[in-house]
Write a protein that holds these residues in place. Structure first.
Motif, PDB file in Angstrom:
ATOM      1  N   GLY A 144       4.828   8.482  -4.398  1.00  0.00           N
ATOM      2  CA  GLY A 144       5.600   9.237  -3.417  1.00  0.00           C
ATOM      3  C   GLY A 144       6.405   8.406  -2.442  1.00  0.00           C
ATOM      4  O   GLY A 144       6.860   8.924  -1.415  1.00  0.00           O
ATOM      5  N   HIS A 145       6.623   7.112  -2.743  1.00  0.00           N
ATOM      6  CA  HIS A 145       7.324   6.247  -1.791  1.00  0.00           C
ATOM      7  C   HIS A 145       8.726   6.760  -1.469  1.00  0.00           C
ATOM      8  O   HIS A 145       9.121   6.853  -0.298  1.00  0.00           O
ATOM      9  N   TYR A 146       9.512   7.066  -2.486  1.00  0.00           N
ATOM     10  CA  TYR A 146      10.894   7.495  -2.247  1.00  0.00           C
ATOM     11  C   TYR A 146      10.949   8.888  -1.644  1.00  0.00           C
ATOM     12  O   TYR A 146      11.797   9.172  -0.788  1.00  0.00           O
ATOM     13  N   ASP A 147      10.058   9.770  -2.077  1.00  0.00           N
ATOM     14  CA  ASP A 147      10.029  11.116  -1.500  1.00  0.00           C
ATOM     15  C   ASP A 147       9.744  11.056  -0.001  1.00  0.00           C
ATOM     16  O   ASP A 147      10.379  11.740   0.793  1.00  0.00           O
ATOM     17  N   ARG A 148       8.791  10.223   0.399  1.00  0.00           N
ATOM     18  CA  ARG A 148       8.457  10.119   1.820  1.00  0.00           C
ATOM     19  C   ARG A 148       9.564   9.418   2.597  1.00  0.00           C
ATOM     20  O   ARG A 148       9.903   9.815   3.716  1.00  0.00           O
ATOM     21  N   ALA A 149      10.135   8.373   2.002  1.00  0.00           N
ATOM     22  CA  ALA A 149      11.129   7.583   2.732  1.00  0.00           C
ATOM     23  C   ALA A 149      12.403   8.370   2.996  1.00  0.00           C
ATOM     24  O   ALA A 149      12.941   8.347   4.107  1.00  0.00           O
ATOM     25  N   PHE A 150      12.895   9.071   1.986  1.00  0.00           N
ATOM     26  CA  PHE A 150      14.209   9.684   2.118  1.00  0.00           C
ATOM     27  C   PHE A 150      14.186  11.203   2.209  1.00  0.00           C
ATOM     28  O   PHE A 150      15.207  11.817   2.506  1.00  0.00           O
ATOM     29  N   GLY A 151      13.046  11.812   1.969  1.00  0.00           N
ATOM     30  CA  GLY A 151      12.994  13.268   1.921  1.00  0.00           C
ATOM     31  C   GLY A 151      13.475  13.939   3.191  1.00  0.00           C
ATOM     32  O   GLY A 151      14.210  14.931   3.144  1.00  0.00           O
ATOM     33  N   SER A 152      13.094  13.404   4.354  1.00  0.00           N
ATOM     34  CA  SER A 152      13.482  14.026   5.618  1.00  0.00           C
ATOM     35  C   SER A 152      14.947  13.774   5.956  1.00  0.00           C
ATOM     36  O   SER A 152      15.484  14.386   6.876  1.00  0.00           O
ATOM     37  N   ARG A 155      16.930  -7.881   8.804  1.00  0.00           N
ATOM     38  CA  ARG A 155      16.942  -6.456   9.139  1.00  0.00           C
ATOM     39  C   ARG A 155      16.130  -5.661   8.127  1.00  0.00           C
ATOM     40  O   ARG A 155      16.131  -5.963   6.936  1.00  0.00           O
ATOM     41  N   SER A 156      15.465  -4.609   8.603  1.00  0.00           N
ATOM     42  CA  SER A 156      14.674  -3.757   7.721  1.00  0.00           C
ATOM     43  C   SER A 156      14.829  -2.303   8.129  1.00  0.00           C
ATOM     44  O   SER A 156      15.217  -1.988   9.254  1.00  0.00           O
ATOM     45  N   SER A 157      14.520  -1.421   7.202  1.00  0.00           N
ATOM     46  CA  SER A 157      14.541   0.015   7.462  1.00  0.00           C
ATOM     47  C   SER A 157      13.683   0.708   6.412  1.00  0.00           C
ATOM     48  O   SER A 157      13.714   0.330   5.242  1.00  0.00           O
ATOM     49  N   PRO A 158      12.933   1.735   6.790  1.00  0.00           N
ATOM     50  CA  PRO A 158      12.170   2.484   5.800  1.00  0.00           C
ATOM     51  C   PRO A 158      13.055   3.368   4.927  1.00  0.00           C
ATOM     52  O   PRO A 158      12.631   3.778   3.845  1.00  0.00           O
ATOM     53  N   ALA A 159      14.269   3.650   5.379  1.00  0.00           N
ATOM     54  CA  ALA A 159      15.192   4.502   4.622  1.00  0.00           C
ATOM     55  C   ALA A 159      16.628   4.186   5.044  1.00  0.00           C
ATOM     56  O   ALA A 159      17.237   4.930   5.814  1.00  0.00           O
ATOM     57  N   PRO A 160      17.188   3.066   4.575  1.00  0.00           N
ATOM     58  CA  PRO A 160      18.527   2.676   5.026  1.00  0.00           C
ATOM     59  C   PRO A 160      19.591   3.683   4.603  1.00  0.00           C
ATOM     60  O   PRO A 160      19.531   4.275   3.523  1.00  0.00           O
ATOM     61  N   GLY A 184       0.829  -1.198   0.000  1.00  0.00           N
ATOM     62  CA  GLY A 184       0.000   0.000   0.000  1.00  0.00           C
ATOM     63  C   GLY A 184       0.866   1.252   0.000  1.00  0.00           C
ATOM     64  O   GLY A 184       1.779   1.380  -0.796  1.00  0.00           O
ATOM     65  N   PRO A 185       0.621   2.171   0.933  1.00  0.00           N
ATOM     66  CA  PRO A 185       1.421   3.401   0.970  1.00  0.00           C
ATOM     67  C   PRO A 185       2.780   3.217   1.658  1.00  0.00           C
ATOM     68  O   PRO A 185       3.576   4.148   1.711  1.00  0.00           O
ATOM     69  N   ARG A 186       3.042   2.026   2.170  1.00  0.00           N
ATOM     70  CA  ARG A 186       4.242   1.796   2.992  1.00  0.00           C
ATOM     71  C   ARG A 186       5.309   1.072   2.184  1.00  0.00           C
ATOM     72  O   ARG A 186       5.058   0.029   1.592  1.00  0.00           O
ATOM     73  N   MET A 187       6.522   1.626   2.158  1.00  0.00           N
ATOM     74  CA  MET A 187       7.668   0.978   1.530  1.00  0.00           C
ATOM     75  C   MET A 187       8.748   0.767   2.588  1.00  0.00           C
ATOM     76  O   MET A 187       9.118   1.699   3.301  1.00  0.00           O
ATOM     77  N   VAL A 188       9.244  -0.463   2.694  1.00  0.00           N
ATOM     78  CA  VAL A 188      10.285  -0.805   3.654  1.00  0.00           C
ATOM     79  C   VAL A 188      11.369  -1.584   2.918  1.00  0.00           C
ATOM     80  O   VAL A 188      11.064  -2.461   2.100  1.00  0.00           O
ATOM     81  N   PHE A 189      12.636  -1.260   3.201  1.00  0.00           N
ATOM     82  CA  PHE A 189      13.756  -1.990   2.624  1.00  0.00           C
ATOM     83  C   PHE A 189      14.159  -3.129   3.561  1.00  0.00           C
ATOM     84  O   PHE A 189      14.228  -2.953   4.777  1.00  0.00           O
ATOM     85  N   TRP A 190      14.473  -4.299   2.957  1.00  0.00           N
ATOM     86  CA  TRP A 190      14.927  -5.468   3.714  1.00  0.00           C
ATOM     87  C   TRP A 190      16.307  -5.866   3.221  1.00  0.00           C
ATOM     88  O   TRP A 190      16.609  -5.794   2.026  1.00  0.00           O
TER      89      TRP A 190
END
Length: 214
Positions: free
Chosen positions: A151-159, A118-123, A86-92
């Motif tokens: 907008g997955h990458y914008d939300r994950a890494f923008g901040s 291991r996982s992270s929304p923005a490794p 859905g709106p959630r992207m997580v890296f494994w």
């Protein structure tokens, strides 16, 4: 709808139509360009120096990144791939070549990691990731990116994208370098931009690696 939004929709449609043509009518062109793009990444000093790489599995007319993923793991680097729900992207994190074969086939033909390890929304450097290969429908020479609009990458890494460029791993405030990844024909001058769009530090295509001006 803003004029910029309308322009983005029109450009998405053109790029997606061209990708479909490449995939169905010109697979040899896509395969050759993909192999040259992978070679450009492997030759780049930042890939060689990276402890870990966040990347993606190219599908549906994207550059074929499979050989790059294999080389990253064979080189002893950590490899992180995204999983979208859905709106959630997580890296494994993947640690060995066998992990690639275990990728799950999911909606829209995507191959994504299982939810284990291991996982992270923005490794980034804290997870040992020094390079992020960012997919996109199109990029501008200055590093602006056109995605699918979710907008997955914008939300994950923008901040986590301070103005400072790629820093040595371990330094305070260090972050991974973002390298936009696409075929050369999808680097376009007339890419519309909005304030939330995530800028790249560099671009890679089959024609080479270029720095994005700041």
């Amino acid at each position: 709808m803003t004029d910029v939004s309308e322009l983005k929709i029109a450009l998405r449609q053109r790029v997606l139509a061209r990708r479909k043509q490449l995939r169905r009518a010109e697979p040899e062109v896509l395969a050759s360009a993909s192999a040259r793009l992978v070679a450009q990444v492997l030759a780049d000093a930042r890939w060689r120096a990276a402890r870990g790489v966040a990347a993606f599995v190219g599908v549906r007319g994207e550059p074929d990144t499979w050989a790059l993923l294999e080389q990253t793991l064979s080189a002893g680097k950590g490899l992180w791939l995204p999983r979208v729900d859905g709106p959630r992207m997580v890296f494994w994190e993947l640690r060995e070549p066998a992990d690639l074969e275990a990728l799950e086939r999911r909606k829209m033909g995507l191959r994504e990691p299982a939810e284990r390890g291991r996982s992270s929304p923005a490794p980034g450097p804290a997870e040992g990731v020094d390079l992020i290969l960012v997919p996109g429908l199109a990029f501008s020479p200055g590093g602006l990116r056109l995605g699918f609009g979710a907008g997955h990458y914008d939300r994950a890494f923008g901040s986590r994208w301070p103005a400072a460029r790629w820093a040595e791993a371990g330094r305070e405030g260090a972050r991974a370098l973002a390298m936009g990844t696409c075929l050369e024909e999808f680097i376009v001058d007339d890419l519309p931009a909005e304030a939330h769009d995530l800028p790249m530090d560099a671009l890679v295509s089959e024609a080479g690696v270029r720095e994005c001006p700041r």
